[in-house]
Design a protein around this motif. Structure first.
Motif, PDB file in Angstrom:
ATOM      1  N   LEU A 146       0.828  -1.206   0.000  1.00 15.10           N
ATOM      2  CA  LEU A 146       0.000   0.000   0.000  1.00 15.10           C
ATOM      3  C   LEU A 146       0.864   1.258   0.000  1.00 15.10           C
ATOM      4  O   LEU A 146       0.612   2.210  -0.747  1.00 15.10           O
ATOM      5  CB  LEU A 146      -0.924   0.011   1.226  1.00 15.10           C
ATOM      6  CG  LEU A 146      -2.023  -1.054   1.294  1.00 15.10           C
ATOM      7  CD1 LEU A 146      -2.693  -1.018   2.660  1.00 15.10           C
ATOM      8  CD2 LEU A 146      -3.061  -0.812   0.207  1.00 15.10           C
ATOM      9  N   ALA A 147       1.898   1.260   0.836  1.00 17.93           N
ATOM     10  CA  ALA A 147       2.718   2.458   1.009  1.00 17.93           C
ATOM     11  C   ALA A 147       3.449   2.853  -0.271  1.00 17.93           C
ATOM     12  O   ALA A 147       3.674   4.041  -0.521  1.00 17.93           O
ATOM     13  CB  ALA A 147       3.730   2.236   2.138  1.00 17.93           C
ATOM     14  N   LEU A 148       3.820   1.871  -1.084  1.00 14.69           N
ATOM     15  CA  LEU A 148       4.634   2.147  -2.264  1.00 14.69           C
ATOM     16  C   LEU A 148       3.806   2.361  -3.530  1.00 14.69           C
ATOM     17  O   LEU A 148       4.367   2.524  -4.614  1.00 14.69           O
ATOM     18  CB  LEU A 148       5.624   0.999  -2.481  1.00 14.69           C
ATOM     19  CG  LEU A 148       6.713   0.899  -1.403  1.00 14.69           C
ATOM     20  CD1 LEU A 148       7.476  -0.409  -1.528  1.00 14.69           C
ATOM     21  CD2 LEU A 148       7.675   2.080  -1.489  1.00 14.69           C
ATOM     22  N   ALA A 149       2.494   2.391  -3.397  1.00 14.68           N
ATOM     23  CA  ALA A 149       1.628   2.551  -4.568  1.00 14.68           C
ATOM     24  C   ALA A 149       1.314   4.016  -4.836  1.00 14.68           C
ATOM     25  O   ALA A 149       1.021   4.780  -3.917  1.00 14.68           O
ATOM     26  CB  ALA A 149       0.334   1.774  -4.372  1.00 14.68           C
ATOM     27  N   ASP A 150       1.377   4.389  -6.106  1.00 18.21           N
ATOM     28  CA  ASP A 150       0.884   5.710  -6.518  1.00 18.21           C
ATOM     29  C   ASP A 150      -0.624   5.696  -6.658  1.00 18.21           C
ATOM     30  O   ASP A 150      -1.297   6.687  -6.372  1.00 18.21           O
ATOM     31  CB  ASP A 150       1.510   6.115  -7.864  1.00 18.21           C
ATOM     32  CG  ASP A 150       3.008   6.265  -7.792  1.00 18.21           C
ATOM     33  OD1 ASP A 150       3.485   7.010  -6.915  1.00 18.21           O
ATOM     34  OD2 ASP A 150       3.713   5.632  -8.601  1.00 18.21           O
ATOM     35  N   VAL A 151      -1.158   4.557  -7.107  1.00 14.97           N
ATOM     36  CA  VAL A 151      -2.604   4.420  -7.320  1.00 14.97           C
ATOM     37  C   VAL A 151      -3.088   3.165  -6.610  1.00 14.97           C
ATOM     38  O   VAL A 151      -2.559   2.071  -6.834  1.00 14.97           O
ATOM     39  CB  VAL A 151      -2.947   4.314  -8.830  1.00 14.97           C
ATOM     40  CG1 VAL A 151      -4.458   4.174  -9.024  1.00 14.97           C
ATOM     41  CG2 VAL A 151      -2.418   5.526  -9.589  1.00 14.97           C
ATOM     42  N   LEU A 152      -4.073   3.327  -5.737  1.00 14.84           N
ATOM     43  CA  LEU A 152      -4.705   2.186  -5.076  1.00 14.84           C
ATOM     44  C   LEU A 152      -5.960   1.829  -5.860  1.00 14.84           C
ATOM     45  O   LEU A 152      -6.858   2.662  -6.028  1.00 14.84           O
ATOM     46  CB  LEU A 152      -5.064   2.525  -3.635  1.00 14.84           C
ATOM     47  CG  LEU A 152      -3.882   2.848  -2.713  1.00 14.84           C
ATOM     48  CD1 LEU A 152      -4.369   3.178  -1.314  1.00 14.84           C
ATOM     49  CD2 LEU A 152      -2.912   1.682  -2.666  1.00 14.84           C
ATOM     50  N   VAL A 153      -6.003   0.596  -6.356  1.00 15.08           N
ATOM     51  CA  VAL A 153      -7.139   0.132  -7.143  1.00 15.08           C
ATOM     52  C   VAL A 153      -8.025  -0.711  -6.233  1.00 15.08           C
ATOM     53  O   VAL A 153      -7.662  -1.834  -5.863  1.00 15.08           O
ATOM     54  CB  VAL A 153      -6.679  -0.697  -8.356  1.00 15.08           C
ATOM     55  CG1 VAL A 153      -7.888  -1.126  -9.190  1.00 15.08           C
ATOM     56  CG2 VAL A 153      -5.693   0.102  -9.208  1.00 15.08           C
TER      57      VAL A 153
END
Length: 331
Positions: A146-153
Motif C-alpha cells: 500500500l505504502a509504495l503505490a501511486d494508485v490504489l485500485v
C-alpha cells in the motif's frame, strides 16, 4: 534501447485480482505498442503466465518465491532476458502477492537500469473485504504494498458491501501514511481499470514502512535449475513451497493428461484454501480455474504447453491426500 521502457509495478496481496487487472489492460492495449510482463509467483508452479499468454504480450515467469529476496539476481536475469527478447514499449512487473516490493523498486532505479527503464505509476490492487480484516492490515508486506503505490485500485467492488468500500475509501482519503504524499484511488469491479490510469505520475519519494521485512527469508539458489521434462513415463510432478507464513503445493501435467471438467470443478469447490489457480486440459478443451476464498471462476483459455495447478494456504497442506483427490478427476 534508445528509448527508456515505461515500467509499472502491479502489487497486491493474494487474491486481490492483479492478473485479472492485467488481462483487462492487455485487452485494451494500443495496437502499435509492444507490452511485456514479468510475473513472479509464490508457488513453485507458475500459473499467471499461462493466464496472460493469449493477451498479446511477451510473458516471463519467475516462480518459487519473492523476486526481492536474497540478492535479487533471479529477478535481474529474468528482467534482462525479457527486455532483450520483447524490446517492449511498456513493461509490467507483477510480484507475488506475498512479495515485498521495496527491493524491486530499488533494483529498477539502480544505475544499471537508469537509461533503460522509466518508472511509471505503481499500482496496488486492494480487496475492500480484506481491508476489513485486521490480519491483513497488520501484515508488513500488505502495509508496504500500500505504502509504495501511486494508485490504489479498490477491486471487487461488486463482491464487497458498500460499507466495506466506503471504509477503505475513507481511510485512503485521510492518508494511510502521514509521512508521504497521499495515493490516488479508483474503485473498480473485475479488474476493469481504465488504461488512462497508466499515465498517472510516479512519486519517487514513496517509502516502505518495513523495508527489511524479508531480510530473514530462507535463501534460494541464485540461478534456478531448469524444470525437469514431463513425459509419458512421468506425466506429472508435484512441488511445494513455504514462506511468509504461507504454504503451497502444486502440480505440473503433461499436455496429454486430460481431466473431467465437472469433476475438477467439484474438486476445486470442495477445497477450503486461501488461493487456487489452475490451467488444465479437458475433453472440452483447456480451462482456467481461479478461486479466492469461496469464489471460483472457470473459463476457457487457449491451448497450453502443459497443465498446472497451485494451492496456497496459511496451514500446511495434505499433499498426498490432495493428490489422490486430484488424480481421481482424470478423464
Amino acid at each position: 534501447m534508445s528509448t527508456a521502457v515505461i515500467t509499472h509495478l502491479v502489487m497486491g496481496f493474494l487474491g486481490t485480482g492483479k492478473t485479472t487487472l492485467l488481462r483487462h489492460l492487455l485487452a485494451n492495449k494500443p495496437e502499435h505498442e509492444r507490452w511485456a510482463i514479468l510475473v513472479n509467483e509464490f508457488g513453485e508452479v507458475g500459473i499467471d503466465g499461462a493466464l496472460l499468454t493469449e493477451q498479446g504480450a511477451t510473458i516471463k515467469e519467475i516462480p518459487g518465491g519473492c523476486l526481492c529476496c536474497v540478492s535479487g539476481l533471479p529477478f535481474q536475469i529474468g528482467l534482462n532476458a525479457l527486455l532483450h527478447k520483447a524490446k517492449p514499449d511498456r513493461l509490467f512487473i507483477e510480484p507475488s502477492g506475498l512479495g515485498h516490493p521495496s527491493q524491486i523498486l530499488k533494483t529498477l532505479t539502480n544505475e544499471h537500469y537508469q537509461n533503460v527503464l522509466q518508472l511509471g505509476a505503481t499500482f496496488c490492487v486492494v480487496d475492500p473485504r480484506q481491508w476489513a480484516n485486521a490480519r491483513y492490515q497488520e501484515h508488513e508486506t500488505y502495509q508496504d504494498q500500500l505504502a509504495l503505490a501511486d494508485v490504489l485500485v479498490l477491486n471487487k467492488a461488486d463482491l464487497s458491501t458498500p460499507l466495506q468500500v466506503a471504509n477503505l475509501e475513507t481511510a485512503i482519503s485521510k492518508g494511510l501514511f502521514t509521512d508521504q504524499a497521499a495515493q490516488q484511488c479508483v474503485t473498480v469491479s473485475q479488474g476493469q481499470l481504465d488504461p488512462r490510469w497508466l499515465h498517472a505520475p510516479h512519486n519517487t519519494e514513496r517509502k516502505a514502512a518495513s523495508p527489511q521485512a524479508h531480510a530473514n527469508n530462507s535463501p534460494r539458489a541464485l540461478i534456478a535449475s531448469p524444470e525437469p521434462r514431463l513425459s509419458r513415463a512421468q506425466p506429472w510432478r508435484r512441488y511445494s513451497n513455504l514462506g511468509q507464513d504461507h504454504y503451497s503445493v502444486g502440480w505440473r501435467f503433461l499436455d496429454e493428461v486430460c481431466f473431467d471438467l465437472s469433476k475438477v470443478e467439484d474438486f476445486c469447490r470442495s477445497l477450503n484454501v486461501t488461493r487456487l489457480k489452475a490451467v488444465l486440459r479437458t475433453a472440452d478443451g483447456w480451462w482456467a480455474f481461479n478461486k479466492v476464498d469461496d469464489q471460483l471462476s472457470v473459463y476457457r483459455i487457449a491451448a497450453q504447453q502443459e497443465g498446472r495447478l497451485e494451492l496456497i494456504d496459511l496451514a500446511p497442506l495434505p499433499a498426498q491426500q490432495l493428490q489422490q483427490a486430484l488424480l481421481a478427476t482424470l478423464n
